[in-house]
Design an enzyme around this catalytic site. Structure first.
Site, PDB file in Angstrom:
ATOM      1  N   GLU A 120      -6.944   4.456   7.830  1.00  0.00           N
ATOM      2  CA  GLU A 120      -6.846   5.883   7.491  1.00  0.00           C
ATOM      3  C   GLU A 120      -8.137   6.372   6.829  1.00  0.00           C
ATOM      4  OE1 GLU A 120      -3.098   5.583   5.407  1.00  0.00           O
ATOM      5  OE2 GLU A 120      -2.186   5.051   7.322  1.00  0.00           O
ATOM      6  N   SER A 147       3.661  -1.887  10.345  1.00  0.00           N
ATOM      7  CA  SER A 147       5.118  -1.764  10.534  1.00  0.00           C
ATOM      8  C   SER A 147       5.916  -2.995  10.073  1.00  0.00           C
ATOM      9  CB  SER A 147       5.444  -1.438  11.987  1.00  0.00           C
ATOM     10  OG  SER A 147       4.925  -0.173  12.325  1.00  0.00           O
ATOM     11  N   ASN A 178       0.868  -1.180   0.000  1.00  0.00           N
ATOM     12  CA  ASN A 178       0.000   0.000   0.000  1.00  0.00           C
ATOM     13  C   ASN A 178       0.903   1.228   0.000  1.00  0.00           C
ATOM     14  OD1 ASN A 178      -1.813   2.046   0.471  1.00  0.00           O
ATOM     15  ND2 ASN A 178      -2.301   1.442   2.569  1.00  0.00           N
ATOM     16  N   GLY A 208       2.880  -1.061   4.276  1.00  0.00           N
ATOM     17  CA  GLY A 208       2.703   0.344   3.940  1.00  0.00           C
ATOM     18  C   GLY A 208       4.037   0.976   3.586  1.00  0.00           C
ATOM     19  N   GLU A 211      -4.918  -5.337  10.878  1.00  0.00           N
ATOM     20  CA  GLU A 211      -3.970  -4.247  11.088  1.00  0.00           C
ATOM     21  C   GLU A 211      -4.293  -3.529  12.395  1.00  0.00           C
ATOM     22  OE1 GLU A 211      -2.101  -2.864   7.217  1.00  0.00           O
ATOM     23  OE2 GLU A 211      -3.990  -1.794   7.336  1.00  0.00           O
ATOM     24  N   LYS A 230       0.172   4.240  -0.498  1.00  0.00           N
ATOM     25  CA  LYS A 230      -0.519   5.438   0.002  1.00  0.00           C
ATOM     26  C   LYS A 230      -0.265   6.636  -0.924  1.00  0.00           C
ATOM     27  CE  LYS A 230      -0.055   3.535   4.588  1.00  0.00           C
ATOM     28  NZ  LYS A 230      -0.087   3.752   6.027  1.00  0.00           N
ATOM     29  N   GLY A 249       2.556   2.274  10.906  1.00  0.00           N
ATOM     30  CA  GLY A 249       3.497   3.397  10.796  1.00  0.00           C
ATOM     31  C   GLY A 249       4.223   3.769  12.078  1.00  0.00           C
ATOM     32  N   HIS A 297      -9.443   0.650   5.042  1.00  0.00           N
ATOM     33  CA  HIS A 297      -8.165   0.945   5.692  1.00  0.00           C
ATOM     34  C   HIS A 297      -8.422   1.911   6.858  1.00  0.00           C
ATOM     35  CE1 HIS A 297      -4.165   2.498   6.424  1.00  0.00           C
ATOM     36  NE2 HIS A 297      -3.721   1.386   5.858  1.00  0.00           N
TER      37      HIS A 297
HETATM   38  C1  PEP Z   1      -0.804   0.204   6.296  1.00  0.00           C
HETATM   39  O1  PEP Z   1      -1.041   1.406   6.319  1.00  0.00           O
HETATM   40  O2  PEP Z   1      -1.603  -0.596   5.789  1.00  0.00           O
HETATM   41  C2  PEP Z   1       0.445  -0.252   6.863  1.00  0.00           C
HETATM   42  C3  PEP Z   1       0.554  -1.512   7.156  1.00  0.00           C
HETATM   43  O3  PEP Z   1       1.414   0.723   7.055  1.00  0.00           O
HETATM   44  P1  PEP Z   1       2.892   0.504   7.639  1.00  0.00           P
HETATM   45  O4  PEP Z   1       3.450  -0.764   7.038  1.00  0.00           O
HETATM   46  O5  PEP Z   1       3.644   1.712   7.223  1.00  0.00           O
HETATM   47  O6  PEP Z   1       2.749   0.364   9.118  1.00  0.00           O
END
Ligand code: PEP
Length: 245
Positions: free
Chosen positions: A92, A205, A11, A226, A162, A13, A168, A90
């Site tokens: 966000e 992460s 992803n 992400g 998640e 973003k 993040g 998601h």
């Molecule tokens: C995400 O936003 O789906 C995600 C997993 O982000 P990150 O890997 O940056 O934590």
């Protein structure tokens, strides 16, 4: 996609400029040749990504087929551009754009009705976790998103667990906690929808340093990545560990 093999979803973003995308693509198109990989770039870059050896997904979709919905993309339009996957729900989108459980359900349904595979994100906040509400939150999110869908439709859904406090932040749940929650999710989907062994990805992460460890979680079906998916070398390392070459 074959079952029982791991899946890696990137992803990206709202990251990278057009120039950065061309550098990214030079590396990725040469090195990523697995149909177990789904890359979800910012939508305007999608045409640069299609027709490669990986799948392409959108990060969001709208629930209507066409019409006066300025700024939105319909599942039918996405499919017509060679897109096969879409991320729905998601955190966000749920938090920053106030997407409700009802809207998420409508998006899931519209995407499935238009030949798209859905990557449905679910997960608890830090506060919900500390109040031991993870299972309750996940149950609500799954039941509302998949309400009324039959098992043939649900078989085109991949869940992505998640924990929001892990996205993040560099903070990752204990392996045994991820395993326990994935077990709960799989049991719930069987109990509520009679779909056995639904794929469940872990997201939050994931990076090139922790992937070896996370990849040993026995029931994880793959990873939603992400930040690390925007760095082609890091992303490739994650893919090599989880999916192989
Ligand atoms: C995400 O936003 O789906 C995600 C997993 O982000 P990150 O890997 O940056 O934590």
């Amino acid at each position: 996609m074959e079952k029982n093999k791991k899946i890696v979803v990137g992803n990206m973003k709202m990251n990278l400029t057009s120039k950065e995308i061309s550098t990214y693509l030079k590396f990725v198109n040469k090195k990523i040749t697995s149909r177990r990989v789904v890359i979800c770039p910012t939508s305007i870059y999608v045409p640069y990504f299609v027709n490669q050896n990986y799948f392409v997904g959108l990060q969001n979709i709208y629930s209507e087929e066409k019409g006066a919905y300025t700024g939105e993309i319909s599942p039918k339009q996405a499919y017509s551009m060679g897109i096969s996957f879409v991320i729905v729900g998601h955190s966000e989108r749920r938090t920053l754009f106030k997407e409700s459980d009802t809207l998420i359900h409508n998006k899931v349904k519209a995407a499935l009705e238009n030949h798209l595979n859905v990557i449905l994100c679910i997960g608890e906040t830090e506060e919900e976790r500390s109040l031991l509400k993870t299972d309750v939150v996940i149950k609500r999110q799954i039941k509302s998103a998949l309400k009324g869908l039959d098992s043939a439709m649900i078989s085109k859904v991949i869940l992505a667990y998640e924990p929001i406090w892990s996205i993040g932040t560099g903070v990752i749940p204990k392996k045994k906690d991820i395993e326990k929650t994935i077990d709960y999710i799989k049991g719930l989907v069987f109990q509520e929808f009679l779909v056995e062994d639904i794929p469940v990805l872990y997201g939050g992460s994931v990076n090139e340093k922790n992937i070896e460890k996370l990849n040993t979680i026995p029931n994880v079906s793959g990873f939603l990545v992400g930040g690390a998916s925007t760095d082609p070398e890091k992303f490739l390392k994650i893919i090599e560990v989880a999916v192989g070459r």
